[in-house]
Design an enzyme around this catalytic site. Structure first.
Site, PDB file in Angstrom:
ATOM      1  N   CYS A 162       0.845  -1.203   0.000  1.00  0.00           N
ATOM      2  CA  CYS A 162       0.000   0.000   0.000  1.00  0.00           C
ATOM      3  C   CYS A 162       0.880   1.253   0.000  1.00  0.00           C
ATOM      4  O   CYS A 162       0.545   2.256  -0.637  1.00  0.00           O
ATOM      5  CB  CYS A 162      -0.953   0.006   1.186  1.00  0.00           C
TER       6      CYS A 162
ATOM      7  N   HIS B  50      -0.767 -10.260  -4.534  1.00  0.00           N
ATOM      8  CA  HIS B  50       0.067  -9.939  -5.702  1.00  0.00           C
ATOM      9  C   HIS B  50       0.328 -11.209  -6.482  1.00  0.00           C
ATOM     10  O   HIS B  50       0.474 -12.283  -5.891  1.00  0.00           O
ATOM     11  CB  HIS B  50       1.389  -9.283  -5.277  1.00  0.00           C
TER      12      HIS B  50
ATOM     13  N   GLY C 187       3.957 -19.592   1.926  1.00  0.00           N
ATOM     14  CA  GLY C 187       5.122 -18.815   1.503  1.00  0.00           C
ATOM     15  C   GLY C 187       4.852 -17.340   1.292  1.00  0.00           C
ATOM     16  O   GLY C 187       5.704 -16.606   0.790  1.00  0.00           O
TER      17      GLY C 187
ATOM     18  N   ASP D 199      10.150  -6.999  -8.590  1.00  0.00           N
ATOM     19  CA  ASP D 199      10.457  -7.579  -7.281  1.00  0.00           C
ATOM     20  C   ASP D 199      11.862  -7.138  -6.859  1.00  0.00           C
ATOM     21  O   ASP D 199      12.803  -7.158  -7.657  1.00  0.00           O
ATOM     22  CB  ASP D 199      10.371  -9.110  -7.352  1.00  0.00           C
TER      23      ASP D 199
END
Ligand code: 5GP
Ligand code: ZN
Length: 104
Positions: free
Chosen positions: A7, A98, A91, A30
């Site tokens: 966020c 996402h 995990g 990432d």
């Protein structure tokens, strides 16, 4: 939501390598890539995990897959993986839905 890392990226309070954004979705790299291309396709709506998605999110979730397809095409990926980690035991580290797109 206030302290959610993704966020904060969405609100531009935290930096990220953002490669696409529209009203509902943001896509950024990432920070610790597991492949040459590793993108996080992230709805702007704060949903903690796939466990919490509702019927009203149907279209939003579908759009993540279509965006993944478009991004993979743009990156000339011949094949790739799409992944949701769900829950701590699955995990998931960041409690904001996402979709991982990875490919080499
Ligand atoms: P999860 O395990 O929750 O499905 O995946 C979280 C992903 O977010 C991990 O692959 C991790 O490397 C990535 N990540 C964690 N913190 C940050 C950050 O601050 N910025 C970016 N761009 N990625 C992050
Ligand atoms: Zn969030």
């Amino acid at each position: 939501m206030m302290n959610c890392l993704f966020c904060k990226i969405i609100r531009k309070e935290n930096p990220a390598d953002i490669i696409f954004e529209n009203a509902e979705t943001i896509i950024f790299k990432d920070i610790n890539p597991k492949a040459r291309i590793h993108l996080l396709i992230t709805p702007k709506k704060h949903i903690p995990s796939i466990k919490e998605v509702e019927d009203v999110d149907r279209e939003l979730l579908g759009s993540l897959i279509l965006l993944a397809r478009d991004m993979a095409k743009k990156e000339n990926l011949r094949g790739y993986k799409l992944l949701f980690n769900v829950g701590q035991e699955g995990g998931q580290i960041i409690d904001h839905v996402h979709l991982h797109l990875t490919g080499n």
